[in-house]
Design an enzyme around this catalytic site. Structure first.
Site, PDB file in Angstrom:
ATOM      1  CG  ASP A 282      -1.972   1.232   0.553  1.00 28.75           C
ATOM      2  OD1 ASP A 282      -3.271   1.070   1.480  1.00 28.75           O
ATOM      3  OD2 ASP A 282      -2.371   1.668  -0.008  1.00 28.75           O
ATOM      4  CD1 TRP A 283       1.079   7.299   0.035  1.00 32.91           C
ATOM      5  CD2 TRP A 283       0.439   7.263  -2.339  1.00 32.91           C
ATOM      6  NE1 TRP A 283       1.470   8.584  -0.964  1.00 32.91           N
ATOM      7  CE2 TRP A 283       1.060   8.152  -2.047  1.00 32.91           C
ATOM      8  CE3 TRP A 283       0.054   6.237  -3.407  1.00 32.91           C
ATOM      9  CZ2 TRP A 283       1.551   8.696  -2.653  1.00 32.91           C
ATOM     10  CZ3 TRP A 283       0.083   7.309  -4.589  1.00 32.91           C
ATOM     11  CH2 TRP A 283       0.708   8.853  -4.618  1.00 32.91           C
TER      12      TRP A 283
END
Ligand code: GLC
Length: 730
Positions: free
Chosen positions: A285-286
């Site tokens: 994820d980011w």
């Protein structure tokens, strides 16, 4: 031997004519991958393991802008612009300016539609119509492909039981089986029959794994998950979707009892790659790799990169850690080149399967031909219709009587458009949305006199609009109050300490109640709400959820009776925030639920259980029949029930089949959903619903290692208000 000779022949032909094998469309994908990886330098390999962004990033939770100069050989870009031309320009740079011409994989969050926004996932599950969800996801995939996107970061299949968590809106509710079925339906819609189909996009299962257990419903927080719960509750949707062919997964922000999901070798490699043999890849994820530092398991970016890569995260979303550190880690022999090669191969495999090497460019159509096609909007409207849940309907308040003449339409949601889009609708436009009021005008044109007053806002303290609302209501026969949540109140980083609506909204309803007119409450929201105070005031309550572009007409159809509501809740509505977590499949406990041990000050029962939903007709269930009262482990048990529509109008009935196991070697949930089916039944007619129980699939449970255990003994089938006992023997 024959294959080897064929391969040798192909290689010989290739080399003799100069085109490298990996560019040969006819060659097997695995041969093309192997040929290409052999040709790549370490720098080129590392570039494939990185994802940056392209376009204007409007996601306030994800800090960071696009790089000034994008390396031509970059593996992937999150593409924020809905513009195939710009995407093709950047892709052409990769194909023509990089040494090997490896196409970029363009990803984006297509969560519930690209431009034709349809209901949020939590609402989709209330339709109990996975085939309709698949159809809508196919539309989303086509609009995404025509916008230059090859890969969507969806479906989110995180089982969630704390509605304070804003991301409960993005998944399919509290039940593992429901998340599995709708997750698979979504993967099928996105990926089509095969990834290389012209309008297929790669799916991405997220957030692997356990994100829905973020402590206290607070986003990004620790998730204490036992190995037993991991296997029993959080893994089933992922296992089902991986087996359905989902191309990729995204590692989550949370930890799993102290081991971050993004550095968790057990889940990312032992389970996903070894046990399930997943041959696609995992993207973080980011900034999730860099966040391993904040989570306290890495002293610096280099260690964070090392831990994530060795655990099994192939692609680094945005934080540049792999780009900056992998070469050094290979040089220090902390990362074997074989693992780099395997990781690159996984990413190339998805690109080859998507056909990106052979068709790297998006088709460019005019916007009017790309989005919001009539058939797309019709599908969205059908999904809205089927996801609407009639929660309460006393004194047959609904559907409106033919004699009704004046309807007061009150509340901040009545003419709102933006908030009906829900969260994660970046390319959706408020101007595309049909508001509740617009739907009413169409449905009741020349039939009803509509009058409107906003009354008040979604939040704040301003009651100055109440008087006008009361006046409008006083001159009408029925009051339709349209309330709910702003779309920013759910989704990422949108946890709320209470699931009650802001006081101003409740006060408006209390004020309107003084008129003595019947009140129909319509809610548009992204989570279960605390309705305990409103429930006693409203004569009818409709859960519209966040429907996307097609909200007004489906709702108006339910109000007029043109649409018979058929939705059933995919998540329990607690009585109050204090009751969280309350969900239908809680584990059996020492003092039976509802008898002792719950709260002294409120009822133990939630307001509406998972599976609750009313209809305008009545469905009568026959006594369910078992094919036998006893079966062996290697036999199947058929259970059937006949449902009769004993009302005056046709309707759709979703029959939910549960099992329970009252005495096992571990405490099992009070009941577990194992099958569901929805059918339309005309008034006066009947339908037979059948559930073929497979003991290992439906009666077994998993232990803390994921081993399935099937024990003999008594079991129960639960269907509607019936509970039937049968015995399983060796
Ligand atoms: C966000 C979300 C994730 C999303 C990703 C890319 O932080 O957690 O669901 O897919 O970043 O936008």
């Amino acid at each position: 031997m024959k294959n080897l000779l064929l391969l040798l022949f192909i290689v010989l032909v290739q080399y003799s004519f100069g085109q490298p094998l990996y560019k040969d469309k006819k060659a097997p994908v695995e041969s093309r991958i192997n040929d290409l990886v052999k040709r790549m330098t370490l720098e080129e390999k590392i570039l494939q393991l990185n994802q940056y962004t392209l376009g204007i990033n409007r996601n306030v939770n994800n800090i960071g802008e696009e790089l000034k100069s994008l390396p031509a050989g970059i593996g992937s870009l999150i593409y924020f612009n809905a513009d195939p031309v710009k995407r093709n320009d950047v892709q052409r740079k990769a194909m023509e300016e990089s040494r090997l011409g490896i196409p970029i994989l363009f990803g984006f969050d297509v969560i519930h539609g690209f431009r034709t926004i349809y209901p949020i996932s939590l609402a989709q599950a209330c339709s109990w119509n996975p085939a309709l969800v698949t159809q809508n996801c196919s539309v989303a995939a086509k609009e995404a492909v025509l916008s230059g996107v090859d890969w969507t970061f969806s479906p989110m299949i995180d089982v969630a039981r704390d509605p304070r968590w804003g991301r409960v809106a993005e998944g399919y509710g509290e039940d593992p089986y429901t998340n599995a079925v709708f997750g698979v339906a979504t993967v099928k819609g996105y990926q089509g029959k095969k990834l290389s189909d012209p309008y297929s996009v790669a799916a991405c299962l997220k957030h692997y794994i356990g994100y829905g257990m973020s402590e206290g419903g607070r986003d990004y927080r620790s998730a204490d998950i036992s190995a037993q719960s991991l296997w029993e509750t959080y893994i089933p949707p992922y296992e089902a979707c991986v087996k359905a062919g989902a191309a990729t997964l995204m590692s989550a922000f949370n930890d799993i009892s102290g081991v971050p999901a993004t550095a968790n070798r057990y889940t990312l490699t032992e389970i996903l790659k070894k046990r399930w043999a997943h041959d696609g890849f995992v993207v973080s994820d980011w900034n999730a790799i860099e966040q391993l530092i904040a989570q306290g398991v890495a002293k610096d970016k280099k260690e964070a990169g090392l831990k994530a890569f060795l655990a099994g995260v192939e692609m680094d979303m945005k934080d540049n850690i792999y780009f900056e550190n992998l070469k050094q880690l290979v040089a220090e022999k902390k990362i074997p080149m074989s693992l780099v090669d395997e990781s690159v191969a996984r990413i190339l495999r998805v690109k080859f399967r998507l056909g990106l090497f052979d068709e790297p460019y998006a088709t460019v159509l005019d916007e009017k031909d790309r989005y919001l096609q009539p058939e797309s909007k019709a599908l969205a409207a059908r999904l809205t219709e089927e996801s609407i849940v009639l929660l309460k309907n006393t004194n047959k308040t609904l559907p409106f009587a033919a004699s009704l003449q004046k309807l007061a339409v009150i509340g901040p949601m009545a003419k709102d458009k933006e908030n009906l889009l829900g969260s994660w609708a970046q390319n959706g436009k408020a101007t595309d949305v049909e508001s509740i009021y617009e739907g009413l005008e169409k449905e009741f044109k020349n039939k009803l006199q509509l009058s409107y007053a906003k009354g008040g806002d979604f939040d704040g303290l301003d009651e100055s609009g109440f008087q006008e609302a009361i006046a409008v209501a006083g001159q009408s026969d029925v009051i339709l109050v349209c309330l709910g949540e702003k779309n920013s109140w759910s989704g990422e980083s949108a946890s709320r300490s209470t699931i009650a609506l802001p006081g101003i909204q409740e006060k408006l309803v209390v004020a309107l109640k003084k008129t003595g007119k019947p009140i129909v409450l319509v809610l548009s929201n992204g989570r279960p709400l605390e309705l305990v105070r409103l429930e006693s005031i409203a004569d009818a309550i409709i859960e519209l959820w966040q429907p996307g572009v097609a909200g007004g007409t489906p709702l108006a159809g339910v109000l007029s009776g043109r649409v018979n509501p058929s939705g059933k809740l995919s998540i329990t509505f607690p009585l109050t925030t204090g009751q969280i977590p309350t969900y239908y499949n809680m584990r059996q406990s020492s003092r039976p639920f509802g008898k002792m041990g719950d709260y002294q000050d409120i009822s133990t029962e939630p307001l509406y259980w998972f599976g609750h939903g009313l209809s305008y007709t009545t469905f009568t269930y026959s006594s369910a029949k078992l094919s036998s009262a006893r079966i062996k482990k290697n036999q199947q048990l058929t259970v059937e029930v006949t449902v009769t529509n004993t009302g005056a109008v046709k309707g759709k009935e979703a029959v939910l089949w549960y099992i329970s196991d009252p005495a096992a070697s571990i405490s099992r949930p009070m009941k577990e959903l194992k099958f569901f089916e929805k059918k339309e039944i005309n008034a006066g007619e009947k339908m037979v619903y059948r559930f073929e129980i497979d003991p290992m699939r439906d009666l077994s449970f998993t232990d803390a290692t994921g081993k399935r255990i099937l024990e003999t003994g008594d079991f129960f089938i639960h269907i509607n208000d019936q509970k039937l006992k049968f015995e399983l023997t060796d």
